[in-house]
Write a protein that holds these residues in place. Structure first.
Motif, mmCIF file in Angstrom:
data_model
loop_
_atom_site.group_PDB
_atom_site.id
_atom_site.type_symbol
_atom_site.label_atom_id
_atom_site.label_comp_id
_atom_site.label_asym_id
_atom_site.label_seq_id
_atom_site.Cartn_x
_atom_site.Cartn_y
_atom_site.Cartn_z
ATOM 1 N N ILE A 116 0.838 -1.204 0.000
ATOM 2 C CA ILE A 116 0.000 0.000 0.000
ATOM 3 C C ILE A 116 0.870 1.251 0.000
ATOM 4 O O ILE A 116 0.674 2.178 -0.797
ATOM 5 N N VAL A 117 1.861 1.290 0.900
ATOM 6 C CA VAL A 117 2.761 2.440 0.970
ATOM 7 C C VAL A 117 3.530 2.588 -0.332
ATOM 8 O O VAL A 117 3.705 3.704 -0.858
ATOM 9 N N ASP A 118 3.991 1.476 -0.899
ATOM 10 C CA ASP A 118 4.787 1.543 -2.116
ATOM 11 C C ASP A 118 3.962 2.019 -3.306
ATOM 12 O O ASP A 118 4.466 2.766 -4.156
ATOM 13 N N THR A 122 4.581 5.107 -5.641
ATOM 14 C CA THR A 122 4.634 4.950 -7.097
ATOM 15 C C THR A 122 3.904 6.097 -7.782
ATOM 16 O O THR A 122 4.400 6.689 -8.756
ATOM 17 N N ILE A 123 2.714 6.415 -7.289
ATOM 18 C CA ILE A 123 1.941 7.518 -7.867
ATOM 19 C C ILE A 123 2.693 8.830 -7.701
ATOM 20 O O ILE A 123 2.860 9.601 -8.659
ATOM 21 N N ALA A 124 3.161 9.085 -6.474
ATOM 22 C CA ALA A 124 3.803 10.372 -6.185
ATOM 23 C C ALA A 124 5.080 10.565 -6.990
ATOM 24 O O ALA A 124 5.281 11.609 -7.628
ATOM 25 N N ASN A 331 -0.434 5.542 -12.938
ATOM 26 C CA ASN A 331 -1.733 4.871 -12.988
ATOM 27 C C ASN A 331 -1.661 3.451 -12.430
ATOM 28 O O ASN A 331 -2.663 2.915 -11.941
ATOM 29 N N THR A 332 -0.469 2.822 -12.485
ATOM 30 C CA THR A 332 -0.313 1.484 -11.921
ATOM 31 C C THR A 332 -0.624 1.479 -10.430
ATOM 32 O O THR A 332 -1.177 0.510 -9.907
ATOM 33 N N GLY A 333 -0.279 2.566 -9.748
ATOM 34 C CA GLY A 333 -0.600 2.661 -8.328
ATOM 35 C C GLY A 333 -2.093 2.660 -8.077
ATOM 36 O O GLY A 333 -2.563 2.124 -7.065
ATOM 37 N N PHE A 334 -2.859 3.245 -9.015
ATOM 38 C CA PHE A 334 -4.312 3.262 -8.880
ATOM 39 C C PHE A 334 -4.932 1.906 -9.228
ATOM 40 O O PHE A 334 -6.094 1.659 -8.908
ATOM 41 N N MET A 370 -5.859 6.118 -2.387
ATOM 42 C CA MET A 370 -4.534 6.155 -3.006
ATOM 43 C C MET A 370 -4.237 7.541 -3.562
ATOM 44 O O MET A 370 -3.124 8.065 -3.418
ATOM 45 N N GLY A 371 -5.226 8.149 -4.206
ATOM 46 C CA GLY A 371 -5.026 9.476 -4.768
ATOM 47 C C GLY A 371 -4.800 10.528 -3.699
ATOM 48 O O GLY A 371 -3.893 11.373 -3.808
ATOM 49 N N ILE A 372 -5.609 10.499 -2.640
ATOM 50 C CA ILE A 372 -5.470 11.483 -1.558
ATOM 51 C C ILE A 372 -4.132 11.315 -0.837
ATOM 52 O O ILE A 372 -3.451 12.297 -0.505
ATOM 53 N N ALA A 373 -3.733 10.060 -0.596
ATOM 54 C CA ALA A 373 -2.450 9.814 0.071
ATOM 55 C C ALA A 373 -1.285 10.297 -0.789
ATOM 56 O O ALA A 373 -0.312 10.876 -0.280
ATOM 57 N N ALA A 374 -1.368 10.075 -2.109
ATOM 58 C CA ALA A 374 -0.308 10.544 -3.007
ATOM 59 C C ALA A 374 -0.244 12.070 -3.023
ATOM 60 O O ALA A 374 0.846 12.656 -3.056
#
Length: 667
Positions: A116-118, A122-124, A331-334, A370-374
């Motif tokens: 999850i953290v990774d 990845t997104i960021a 997008n892979t993170g999403f 994921m988006g909000i965390a990034a």
């Protein structure tokens, strides 16, 4: 349709029916699309991974030839080992499922938390790197708008993924293919241009290696190689995404997953290894303000038979495609992050809301988190790639190591039952050794430079998950007690046909959930509290099509059978006691929306109806307990009463385990 509903449909698309065969055909991915959507993370690392590894060698550049071969070989080793994860867990879940089922639930928790953290990182890092590449083509004054552009890009990716996995990939596919085609051309042409120098380079590499070992020793040479090798470890991070999302691949899933992994491994090994080879052949030297890729590609393009201006324009296109590919990688993170959250929610490590699917059959809560965390990570780091790189790639190798250790353990246990266990055990063991070695070097390199932040965040996620799991386990035990006390063991003929209901008579509408005990408690409460008042008993149940239920046609059929059996339990009970009944059922990713959609039909059929629903009562209800459990009865009551309909919530107190069952009449 209201303006808000129309806008929502415009942005997210029309609602999909989970039981319509066309829905699955619409959202599943063939191997080619999966390669684009899930392979971009690894392929994008060729924009920075080979450069970091090459520069880490310093003046001993000849070692880069070994590095190119080792990078390509490592990609195939990990990919082949992870093919076993695909075979063993064709319903998805990847490293999390492998660690959970092959080692233990706490190993799975660590693996899932790390992933999850990774995926957030990845997104960021992908968005930040892509923005750096794009803004390097603009004037220095434009840098002030870079962080705002990064925020806008993440918001755009959130919207695309809320529409569906296939839609997001289709939009980003031209960027991915443009990157791959241009880089294949540059690598093939660049190597072929200096083809006559390859033999001399191999001989020189061996000669310089022998000289280095004589002067500094084998330990120094090996340590230098391992350091550069680990610095480029981000190259391998995209491999995990395929096994995570195998349930979204076209049938036959395992075969599609194998082909996807092959496409990914081949393209990644060729690109990453080829770029390192180009650095050597074209004597790439760092230039301030430019990436090593830009320096190398400029030299290659200027060697082609066209003018300097054309070469400059083509270089801009190539670098723009690199920046675009980093957006695809984000997008892979999403795709991977929400999938891991859904699997962990099924095991009660994270709130159950992360299992829920939207009307577009995507895990919308996971996408949003994921988006909000990034976004939070970007704001905290101000989008500085150098800082994000330090935080990156530790966790994915922790997951790799746990998964491959689990595979080693599995095949060792299967040695008495499988003739092919030796080959599979050997491949898993090789992958495990490689991944553990990389993990240890990464920790040694990055831990004190800021990598401890990743370890701290991951530990925090693990602790939070343990807290949630303890609460859910407590509730599970309570609900077992509820079923033991309130659910009546059938002493009637369950094949008794329901008695026809009178639409004009007063009707009790009972909302039935997953617990038969809770539903029976509500029914018996109505019978005891309003004796003889209601002549019809209507039972309404909504089947929640979450991530687990939507895995296959079999799980969907199982969900429908469970709902129908539950409704039959209540109608046969009522029929055996001379009570008229009727049932309604609906299915979807949003249970509240489906319920509010079906109740108007009930009121149209039975105008004189009152709704009843049971709700578990906590003695010390907190904000956390309200968040971890859906508040559907309260939400439904609020909506119905606003529309002028009657609804009562029946409190469901959990019985004391040592107290005798409460005395209730059975009519």
């Amino acid at each position: 349709m209201s303006v808000l509903q129309g806008l929502r449909r415009l942005i997210l698309g029309r609602k999909l029916d989970p039981f319509d065969p066309k829905t699955r055909q619409h959202i599943v991915l063939i191997a080619f699309l999966a390669w684009i959507g899930l392979g971009a993370d690894g392929l994008s690392s060729s924009c920075y991974g080979p450069e970091e590894a090459f520069l880490a060698l310093g003046e001993h550049r000849h070692i880069a030839l070994y590095l190119a071969g080792a990078t390509a070989l490592t990609v195939f080793i990990i990919s082949l080992a992870y093919n076993q994860v695909i075979e063993l867990f064709p319903s998805g879940g990847g490293g999390y499922k492998a660690a959970t089922q092959l080692i233990g639930k706490h190993a799975g928790l660590v693996s899932g938390s790390a992933l999850i953290v990774d995926y957030v990182l990845t997104i960021a890092i992908s968005v930040a790197s892509g923005a750096d590449a794009l803004f390097s083509l603009l004037s220095p004054q434009a840098q002030a708008y870079k962080l705002g552009a990064e925020i806008g890009l993440i918001v755009m990716l959130i919207v695309l993924n809320l529409r569906g996995m296939k839609e997001s990939i289709a939009v980003l596919a031209p960027i991915f293919l443009g990157f791959f085609i241009t880089h294949v051309f540059l690598i093939v042409y660049g190597i072929n241009f200096h083809a006559e120098a390859l033999d001399d380079m191999v001989a020189a590499t061996w000669s310089e290696t022998v000289q280095l070992t004589r002067e500094s020793g084998w330990m120094f040479a090996v340590a230098l190689f391992l350091r550069a090798y680990s610095v480029g470890a981000g190259t391998y991070t995209g491999i995990e995404a395929v096994s995570n999302n195998i349930n979204m691949l076209a049938e036959p899933r395992v075969r599609t997953g194998h082909w996807t992994m092959f496409y990914m491994a081949l393209s990644l090994a060729f690109t990453a290894g080829g770029i390192i080879l180009l650095y050597l052949l074209w004597n790439a030297e760092p230039v301030a303000g430019q990436t090593l890729n830009a320096v190398t590609f400029r030299a290659i393009l200027e060697s082609l038979p066209w003018d300097a201006e054309t070469a400059r324009v083509v270089l801009i296109v190539v670098l723009a495609l690199e920046a675009g590919l980093l957006l695809v990688a984000a997008n892979t993170g999403f795709l991977g992050g929400p999938s891991v959250l859904a699997s962990m929610a099924a095991d009660h490590w994270v709130p159950r809301q992360f299992r829920q699917l939207s009307s577009r059959m995507v895990t919308q809560n996971g996408v949003l988190v994921m988006g909000i965390a990034a976004l939070a990570i970007l704001l905290l780091t101000r989008g500085k790639v150098g800082l994000l790189v330090v935080l990156y790639s530790i966790n994915v190798f922790l997951t790799f190591s746990l998964s491959l250790f689990g595979l080693c353990r599995h095949w060792w246990e299967q040695r008495l039952y499988r003739l092919d266990w030796k080959a599979k055990f050997a491949m898993a063991s090789l992958g495990f050794v490689v991944c553990v070695a990389i993990l240890l070097v990464i920790l040694a390199e990055k831990l004190m430079l800021g990598g401890w932040v990743t370890v701290l965040i991951t530990s925090g996620v693990v602790g939070f998950c343990l807290l949630i799991h303890r609460h859910y386990e407590h509730i599970r035990q309570l609900m077992l007690r509820v079923d033991q006390v309130y659910a009546v063991k059938p002493d009637w003929d369950e094949d008794t046909p329901p008695l026809p209901a009178d639409p004009a008579a007063e009707t009790a509408v009972i909302l039935v959930g997953n617990s038969r005990g809770a539903g029976m408690h509500a029914l018996r409460w109505v019978l005891d509290t309003f004796p003889g008042r209601f002549h019809n008993f209507v039972f309404v149940s909504v089947g929640e099509v979450d991530k687990e239920a939507f895995n296959s046609e079999r799980t969907l059929k199982s969900l429908r059978a469970r709902i129908e059996n539950s409704l039959n339990y209540f109608t046969s009970y009522c029929a055996s006691r001379g009570l008229a009944t009727k049932t309604y059922q609906a299915y979807g990713g949003d249970p509240l929306g489906e319920l509010l959609g079906i109740l108007p039909r009930v009121f149209a059929d039975f105008p004189n109806a009152t709704v009843f629903a049971s709700k578990l009562v906590f003695g010390d209800e907190t904000l956390l307990t309200r968040w971890l459990h859906n508040q559907m009865p309260l939400a439904v009551q609020q909506r119905l009463e606003a529309d002028g309909h009657r609804m009562h919530i029946v409190p469901l107190a959990v019985p004391d385990p040592v107290a005798p069952p409460p005395r209730v009449s059975i009519r």
